[in-house]
Design a protein around this motif. Structure first.
Motif, PDB file in Angstrom:
ATOM      1  N   SER A   7      36.607  55.159  46.255  1.00  0.00           N
ATOM      2  CA  SER A   7      36.786  55.996  45.071  1.00  0.00           C
ATOM      3  C   SER A   7      35.924  55.420  43.952  1.00  0.00           C
ATOM      4  CB  SER A   7      38.252  55.998  44.641  1.00  0.00           C
ATOM      5  OG  SER A   7      38.379  56.382  43.287  1.00  0.00           O
ATOM      6  N   PRO A   8      34.983  56.191  43.388  1.00  0.00           N
ATOM      7  CA  PRO A   8      34.158  55.670  42.291  1.00  0.00           C
ATOM      8  C   PRO A   8      34.992  55.146  41.130  1.00  0.00           C
ATOM      9  CG  PRO A   8      33.241  57.727  43.093  1.00  0.00           C
ATOM     10  CD  PRO A   8      34.579  57.563  43.767  1.00  0.00           C
ATOM     11  N   GLY A   9      36.092  55.833  40.839  1.00  0.00           N
ATOM     12  CA  GLY A   9      36.950  55.372  39.761  1.00  0.00           C
ATOM     13  C   GLY A   9      37.563  54.016  40.048  1.00  0.00           C
ATOM     14  N   GLN A  10      37.966  53.813  41.312  1.00  0.00           N
ATOM     15  CA  GLN A  10      38.544  52.529  41.688  1.00  0.00           C
ATOM     16  C   GLN A  10      37.490  51.428  41.651  1.00  0.00           C
ATOM     17  OE1 GLN A  10      39.918  50.905  45.865  1.00  0.00           O
ATOM     18  NE2 GLN A  10      41.529  52.243  45.052  1.00  0.00           N
ATOM     19  N   LEU A  11      36.276  51.745  42.076  1.00  0.00           N
ATOM     20  CA  LEU A  11      35.207  50.754  42.021  1.00  0.00           C
ATOM     21  C   LEU A  11      34.927  50.334  40.581  1.00  0.00           C
ATOM     22  CD1 LEU A  11      31.997  50.521  44.061  1.00  0.00           C
ATOM     23  CD2 LEU A  11      31.785  50.586  41.576  1.00  0.00           C
ATOM     24  N   VAL A  12      34.861  51.317  39.670  1.00  0.00           N
ATOM     25  CA  VAL A  12      34.632  50.998  38.260  1.00  0.00           C
ATOM     26  C   VAL A  12      35.767  50.130  37.713  1.00  0.00           C
ATOM     27  CG1 VAL A  12      34.487  51.967  35.931  1.00  0.00           C
ATOM     28  CG2 VAL A  12      33.192  53.015  37.804  1.00  0.00           C
ATOM     29  N   ALA A  13      36.996  50.415  38.127  1.00  0.00           N
ATOM     30  CA  ALA A  13      38.142  49.615  37.680  1.00  0.00           C
ATOM     31  C   ALA A  13      37.996  48.168  38.155  1.00  0.00           C
ATOM     32  CB  ALA A  13      39.442  50.216  38.202  1.00  0.00           C
ATOM     33  N   ARG A  14      37.536  47.978  39.392  1.00  0.00           N
ATOM     34  CA  ARG A  14      37.318  46.624  39.916  1.00  0.00           C
ATOM     35  C   ARG A  14      36.226  45.918  39.117  1.00  0.00           C
ATOM     36  NH1 ARG A  14      38.683  45.646  45.463  1.00  0.00           N
ATOM     37  NH2 ARG A  14      40.565  46.838  45.941  1.00  0.00           N
ATOM     38  N   VAL A  15      35.144  46.633  38.820  1.00  0.00           N
ATOM     39  CA  VAL A  15      34.052  46.056  38.041  1.00  0.00           C
ATOM     40  C   VAL A  15      34.560  45.589  36.679  1.00  0.00           C
ATOM     41  CG1 VAL A  15      31.922  46.623  36.790  1.00  0.00           C
ATOM     42  CG2 VAL A  15      32.182  47.295  39.186  1.00  0.00           C
ATOM     43  N   LYS A  16      35.311  46.456  35.998  1.00  0.00           N
ATOM     44  CA  LYS A  16      35.851  46.114  34.674  1.00  0.00           C
ATOM     45  C   LYS A  16      36.746  44.880  34.754  1.00  0.00           C
ATOM     46  CE  LYS A  16      35.889  50.701  32.503  1.00  0.00           C
ATOM     47  NZ  LYS A  16      36.761  51.777  31.952  1.00  0.00           N
ATOM     48  N   ALA A  17      37.577  44.830  35.791  1.00  0.00           N
ATOM     49  CA  ALA A  17      38.507  43.714  35.941  1.00  0.00           C
ATOM     50  C   ALA A  17      37.763  42.409  36.131  1.00  0.00           C
ATOM     51  CB  ALA A  17      39.458  43.972  37.111  1.00  0.00           C
ATOM     52  N   HIS A  18      36.736  42.409  36.983  1.00  0.00           N
ATOM     53  CA  HIS A  18      35.982  41.179  37.235  1.00  0.00           C
ATOM     54  C   HIS A  18      35.205  40.738  36.001  1.00  0.00           C
ATOM     55  CE1 HIS A  18      36.593  40.285  41.527  1.00  0.00           C
ATOM     56  NE2 HIS A  18      36.762  41.587  41.665  1.00  0.00           N
ATOM     57  N   LEU A  19      34.628  41.664  35.282  1.00  0.00           N
ATOM     58  CA  LEU A  19      33.907  41.305  34.059  1.00  0.00           C
ATOM     59  C   LEU A  19      34.864  40.770  33.004  1.00  0.00           C
ATOM     60  CD1 LEU A  19      31.396  44.286  33.786  1.00  0.00           C
ATOM     61  CD2 LEU A  19      30.840  41.900  34.305  1.00  0.00           C
ATOM     62  N   ARG A  20      36.049  41.362  32.929  1.00  0.00           N
ATOM     63  CA  ARG A  20      37.041  40.897  31.968  1.00  0.00           C
ATOM     64  C   ARG A  20      37.493  39.482  32.304  1.00  0.00           C
ATOM     65  NH1 ARG A  20      39.927  45.020  32.224  1.00  0.00           N
ATOM     66  NH2 ARG A  20      41.411  44.361  33.804  1.00  0.00           N
ATOM     67  N   ARG A  21      37.737  39.222  33.601  1.00  0.00           N
ATOM     68  CA  ARG A  21      38.149  37.881  34.025  1.00  0.00           C
ATOM     69  C   ARG A  21      37.043  36.867  33.764  1.00  0.00           C
ATOM     70  NH1 ARG A  21      43.059  36.431  34.494  1.00  0.00           N
ATOM     71  NH2 ARG A  21      42.337  34.746  35.823  1.00  0.00           N
ATOM     72  N   GLN A  22      35.809  37.275  33.994  1.00  0.00           N
ATOM     73  CA  GLN A  22      34.674  36.375  33.757  1.00  0.00           C
ATOM     74  C   GLN A  22      34.578  36.017  32.286  1.00  0.00           C
ATOM     75  OE1 GLN A  22      32.960  35.062  36.095  1.00  0.00           O
ATOM     76  NE2 GLN A  22      30.816  34.771  35.574  1.00  0.00           N
ATOM     77  N   SER A  23      34.792  37.000  31.413  1.00  0.00           N
ATOM     78  CA  SER A  23      34.727  36.765  29.977  1.00  0.00           C
ATOM     79  C   SER A  23      35.846  35.838  29.520  1.00  0.00           C
ATOM     80  CB  SER A  23      34.823  38.097  29.230  1.00  0.00           C
ATOM     81  OG  SER A  23      34.851  37.905  27.836  1.00  0.00           O
ATOM     82  N   ILE A  24      37.066  36.078  30.023  1.00  0.00           N
ATOM     83  CA  ILE A  24      38.199  35.224  29.663  1.00  0.00           C
ATOM     84  C   ILE A  24      37.958  33.798  30.119  1.00  0.00           C
ATOM     85  CG2 ILE A  24      40.643  34.760  30.159  1.00  0.00           C
ATOM     86  CD1 ILE A  24      41.028  37.818  30.327  1.00  0.00           C
ATOM     87  N   SER A  25      37.446  33.652  31.333  1.00  0.00           N
ATOM     88  CA  SER A  25      37.189  32.328  31.892  1.00  0.00           C
ATOM     89  C   SER A  25      36.190  31.557  31.039  1.00  0.00           C
ATOM     90  CB  SER A  25      36.659  32.464  33.315  1.00  0.00           C
ATOM     91  OG  SER A  25      36.328  31.209  33.849  1.00  0.00           O
ATOM     92  N   MET A  26      35.139  32.236  30.564  1.00  0.00           N
ATOM     93  CA  MET A  26      34.125  31.575  29.757  1.00  0.00           C
ATOM     94  C   MET A  26      34.702  31.133  28.416  1.00  0.00           C
ATOM     95  SD  MET A  26      30.794  33.966  30.566  1.00  0.00           S
ATOM     96  CE  MET A  26      29.760  33.063  29.393  1.00  0.00           C
ATOM     97  N   HIS A  27      35.563  31.957  27.827  1.00  0.00           N
ATOM     98  CA  HIS A  27      36.149  31.617  26.533  1.00  0.00           C
ATOM     99  C   HIS A  27      37.180  30.499  26.637  1.00  0.00           C
ATOM    100  CE1 HIS A  27      34.392  35.487  25.159  1.00  0.00           C
ATOM    101  NE2 HIS A  27      34.371  34.878  23.999  1.00  0.00           N
ATOM    102  N   GLN A  28      37.734  30.320  27.811  1.00  0.00           N
ATOM    103  CA  GLN A  28      38.757  29.293  27.988  1.00  0.00           C
ATOM    104  C   GLN A  28      38.175  27.906  28.225  1.00  0.00           C
ATOM    105  OE1 GLN A  28      41.245  30.882  31.122  1.00  0.00           O
ATOM    106  NE2 GLN A  28      42.631  31.851  29.680  1.00  0.00           N
ATOM    107  N   GLN A  29      36.852  27.816  28.364  1.00  0.00           N
ATOM    108  CA  GLN A  29      36.220  26.514  28.550  1.00  0.00           C
ATOM    109  C   GLN A  29      36.139  25.815  27.195  1.00  0.00           C
ATOM    110  OE1 GLN A  29      32.611  26.624  30.812  1.00  0.00           O
ATOM    111  NE2 GLN A  29      33.405  28.149  32.220  1.00  0.00           N
ATOM    112  N   GLU A  30      37.079  24.934  26.939  1.00  0.00           N
ATOM    113  CA  GLU A  30      37.180  24.275  25.645  1.00  0.00           C
ATOM    114  C   GLU A  30      36.416  22.952  25.671  1.00  0.00           C
ATOM    115  OE1 GLU A  30      41.732  25.908  24.896  1.00  0.00           O
ATOM    116  OE2 GLU A  30      41.329  23.796  25.342  1.00  0.00           O
ATOM    117  N   THR A  31      36.221  22.404  24.483  1.00  0.00           N
ATOM    118  CA  THR A  31      35.540  21.118  24.399  1.00  0.00           C
ATOM    119  C   THR A  31      36.468  19.973  24.800  1.00  0.00           C
ATOM    120  OG1 THR A  31      36.138  20.989  22.058  1.00  0.00           O
ATOM    121  CG2 THR A  31      33.971  21.892  22.602  1.00  0.00           C
TER     122      THR A  31
END
Length: 242
Positions: free
Chosen positions: A106-130
């Motif tokens: 389902s194209p909609g489901q694929l887009v949802a997976r893409v959004k989820a992975h990008l969101r997790r990647q962004s959160i992970s990068m912001h959580q890398q503290e000094t």
């Protein structure tokens, strides 16, 4: 605001066109390749934030491409393939794939997976503290800031999803996690009853950190429930250092 760049790699022009259409509707910048060699060249030039990768490709198959991608970057790689047997999924995730979507999809489901992975990647990068947040068990050290793991004082290379699974469990030792809740926490979307991706990642994680994966010390299967991180007497409780 930076626009996320997504590379679509597939040998079927119709699939590339369909995926590209839906991704561009969501505002993503898209790039495409119909073979493994061109895909690797584009990765070096474009530096995509996420890669959608078919398994059956010309010149280099998707599995070989993924292995080479992992030498260059740890961005999310989502396999999109007509090969849907359990062994195919295991192969794809074992070479460094973060997720596996089977055709037809389902194209909609694929887009949802893409959004989820990008969101997790962004959160992970912001959580890398000094600071140096470290979970220390007897024989297992997890450095949350550096995103590194040591077992018996030896470094162990984990994929992004393997590290996230381990830290999620280890931060709440002895808590039983259901498969569906683990999947949603790490992948950011509902598993829709298919937890094969999670189970393959868990198997790969055990192979890397357990002295005897067949008789795990750290990651325990809770029959009928899911998994827990074992911190009973003899393994130690986590010490957190900053």
């Amino acid at each position: 605001m930076n626009v996320s760049k997504i590379l679509v790699v597939d040998d079927e022009p119709e699939i590339i066109e369909l995926i590209t259409l839906y991704l561009q509707r969501e505002g993503y910048a898209t790039y495409s390749a119909d073979n493994g060699t061109d895909a690797l060249s584009l990765i070096d030039k474009v530096r995509p934030d996420l890669i959608l990768l078919d398994v059956l490709l010309k010149q280099l198959n998707g599995l070989d491409v993924c292995l080479q991608i992992r030498e260059l970057t740890d961005v999310p790689v989502l396999f999109v393939s007509a090969k849907s047997d359990d062994n195919d999924i295991i192969q794809g995730l074992s070479v460094g794939g973060d997720d596996y979507i089977t055709k037809p999809f389902s194209p909609g489901q694929l887009v949802a997976r893409v959004k989820a992975h990008l969101r997790r990647q962004s959160i992970s990068m912001h959580q890398q503290e000094t600071g140096r947040d470290v979970l220390a068990f007897d024989g297992l050290i997890i450095d949350l800031a550096a995103r590194t793991v040591r077992v018996a004082d030896q470094p162990v290379a984990l994929s992004v999803k393997e590290f996230e699974l381990l830290t999620l469990l280890a931060k709440q030792p002895n808590r039983a996690f259901q498969l569906a809740s683990l999947y949603e926490a790490v992948w950011g979307v509902d598993s829709i009853g298919d937890t094969r991706t999670l189970m393959v990642h868990m198997s790969n994680l055990r192979k890397k950190i357990e002295p005897d994966p067949a008789n795990p010390r750290w990651i325990i299967t809770m029959r009928g429930v899911g998994y827990k991180f074992n911190a009973e007497e003899g393994t130690g409780t986590p010490n957190v250092y900053r």
